[in-house]
Design a protein around this motif. Structure first.
Motif, PDB file in Angstrom:
ATOM      1  N   CYS A 118      43.497  52.470 100.699  1.00 52.59           N
ATOM      2  CA  CYS A 118      44.631  52.409  99.395  1.00 52.59           C
ATOM      3  C   CYS A 118      43.240  52.277  98.393  1.00 52.59           C
ATOM      4  O   CYS A 118      43.860  52.367  96.955  1.00 52.59           O
ATOM      5  N   LYS A 119      41.793  50.958  98.535  1.00 52.38           N
ATOM      6  CA  LYS A 119      41.430  51.024  97.295  1.00 52.38           C
ATOM      7  C   LYS A 119      40.922  52.868  96.777  1.00 52.38           C
ATOM      8  O   LYS A 119      40.133  52.735  95.760  1.00 52.38           O
ATOM      9  N   LYS A 120      40.284  53.666  97.739  1.00 51.69           N
ATOM     10  CA  LYS A 120      40.404  55.428  98.030  1.00 51.69           C
ATOM     11  C   LYS A 120      40.698  56.148  96.763  1.00 51.69           C
ATOM     12  O   LYS A 120      40.593  56.546  96.004  1.00 51.69           O
ATOM     13  N   GLN A 121      41.932  55.513  97.218  1.00 49.17           N
ATOM     14  CA  GLN A 121      43.344  55.793  96.198  1.00 49.17           C
ATOM     15  C   GLN A 121      43.319  55.979  95.003  1.00 49.17           C
ATOM     16  O   GLN A 121      43.288  56.300  93.759  1.00 49.17           O
ATOM     17  N   LEU A 122      42.910  54.360  94.942  1.00 50.32           N
ATOM     18  CA  LEU A 122      42.632  54.165  93.281  1.00 50.32           C
ATOM     19  C   LEU A 122      41.537  54.214  92.589  1.00 50.32           C
ATOM     20  O   LEU A 122      41.672  54.294  91.148  1.00 50.32           O
ATOM     21  N   GLN A 123      40.525  54.496  92.992  1.00 53.31           N
ATOM     22  CA  GLN A 123      39.185  55.029  92.434  1.00 53.31           C
ATOM     23  C   GLN A 123      39.520  56.313  92.888  1.00 53.31           C
ATOM     24  O   GLN A 123      38.869  56.577  91.073  1.00 53.31           O
ATOM     25  N   GLU A 124      39.945  57.099  93.406  1.00 52.67           N
ATOM     26  CA  GLU A 124      39.944  58.794  92.966  1.00 52.67           C
ATOM     27  C   GLU A 124      40.982  59.204  92.350  1.00 52.67           C
ATOM     28  O   GLU A 124      40.808  59.984  91.335  1.00 52.67           O
ATOM     29  N   HIS A 125      41.925  58.303  91.770  1.00 58.84           N
ATOM     30  CA  HIS A 125      43.207  58.247  90.523  1.00 58.84           C
ATOM     31  C   HIS A 125      43.029  57.624  89.872  1.00 58.84           C
ATOM     32  O   HIS A 125      44.372  56.766  89.776  1.00 58.84           O
ATOM     33  N   PRO A 126      42.319  57.594  88.683  1.00 62.29           N
ATOM     34  CA  PRO A 126      42.602  55.953  88.032  1.00 62.29           C
ATOM     35  C   PRO A 126      43.131  55.670  87.222  1.00 62.29           C
ATOM     36  O   PRO A 126      43.442  54.933  86.549  1.00 62.29           O
ATOM     37  N   SER A 127      44.300  57.007  87.026  1.00 67.80           N
ATOM     38  CA  SER A 127      45.346  57.063  85.970  1.00 67.80           C
ATOM     39  C   SER A 127      46.611  57.394  86.520  1.00 67.80           C
ATOM     40  O   SER A 127      47.425  57.338  85.769  1.00 67.80           O
ATOM     41  N   TRP A 128      46.391  57.492  87.580  1.00 63.82           N
ATOM     42  CA  TRP A 128      48.052  56.824  88.145  1.00 63.82           C
ATOM     43  C   TRP A 128      47.928  55.457  88.104  1.00 63.82           C
ATOM     44  O   TRP A 128      47.574  54.478  88.461  1.00 63.82           O
ATOM     45  N   LEU A 129      49.889  54.875  88.406  1.00 61.87           N
ATOM     46  CA  LEU A 129      50.258  53.377  88.705  1.00 61.87           C
ATOM     47  C   LEU A 129      49.387  52.834  89.630  1.00 61.87           C
ATOM     48  O   LEU A 129      49.116  53.375  90.984  1.00 61.87           O
ATOM     49  N   PRO A 130      48.892  52.343  89.958  1.00 61.60           N
ATOM     50  CA  PRO A 130      48.194  51.468  91.186  1.00 61.60           C
ATOM     51  C   PRO A 130      49.395  50.701  91.981  1.00 61.60           C
ATOM     52  O   PRO A 130      48.871  49.729  92.375  1.00 61.60           O
ATOM     53  N   THR A 131      50.416  51.709  92.303  1.00 56.40           N
ATOM     54  CA  THR A 131      51.617  50.857  93.820  1.00 56.40           C
ATOM     55  C   THR A 131      51.182  51.997  94.792  1.00 56.40           C
ATOM     56  O   THR A 131      50.225  53.241  95.168  1.00 56.40           O
TER      57      THR A 131
END
Length: 204
Positions: free
Chosen positions: A183-196
């Motif tokens: 989940c943290k990888k997703q947030l790091q890879e895609h900072p412009s996405w909603l954190p959901t």
């Protein structure tokens, strides 16, 4: 197999094909770490056992092969809370379906980081007869915020007991930590996405 991975390059993994066949959204683009978080409920569940799976399907690099992880878990409450519900209407049992963007990283019970139901409503059955059988009566369905998080039990738990009052719970702490890292990888890879994060629960 819990903790196993499977790479598939030519087609969607069978798990995602199943999710798509049920009419749910599949995150099947080329992006790395666009996570599909999926619960697979045993078709013949037994109360108090970790007899389900929590899964995650994703790519590790753009246009890379699929990786699918399966971890031993429960998607149902344990015997203690079936017999001693926290809610007057009965213990929560999450209804199978897809909950788009309903989850985000938060704190479970004020103790540790987990995937928490903080961004959207979900549906639950209410099992209120206080026995040790998991009941899913459509007439009891409620929709709302119930704090049904995705969290861990102990280091390597055998029985659900008090670990779940309706949450989705990993049997092994190590497996849970792996999902949180993804989940943290997703947030790091895609900072412009909603954190959901979307959670999809299907039947075996």
């Amino acid at each position: 197999m819990p903790g196993s991975s499977l790479g598939e390059t030519e087609m969607l993994p069978l798990l995602l094909e199943k999710v798509k066949s049920l009419g749910h959204k599949v995150f099947d683009g080329p992006e790395a770490y666009d996570l599909n978080i999926i619960g697979v409920r045993n078709s013949n569940p037994k109360a108090n056992l970790f007899d389900d799976f929590l899964c995650c399907a994703y790519r590790e690099k753009e246009d890379g092969p699929w990786v699918v992880k399966y971890w031993r878990a429960t998607t149902d409450p344990g015997k203690y809370y079936l017999q001693n519900p926290l809610d007057s209407g009965g213990t929560a049992v999450i209804v199978e379906g897809q909950y788009r963007g309903a989850y985000g990283l938060g704190t479970h019970a004020g103790r540790y980081e987990a995937l928490c139901q903080i961004n959207g409503e979900i549906k639950v059955y209410r099992d209120g007869n206080r026995d040790d059988t998991i009941d899913r009566d459509p007439g009891t369905i409620q929709e709302g915020y119930f704090g049904c998080n995705i969290h861990k039990a102990g280091a390597n738990s055998l029985n659900v007991d008090k670990w779940s009052a309706g949450c989705q719970v990993f049997a092994r702490e190590e497996d849970f930590n792996e999902l949180i890292s993804l989940c943290k990888k997703q947030l790091q890879e895609h900072p412009s996405w909603l954190p959901t994060f979307t959670y999809t629960l299907i039947k075996e």
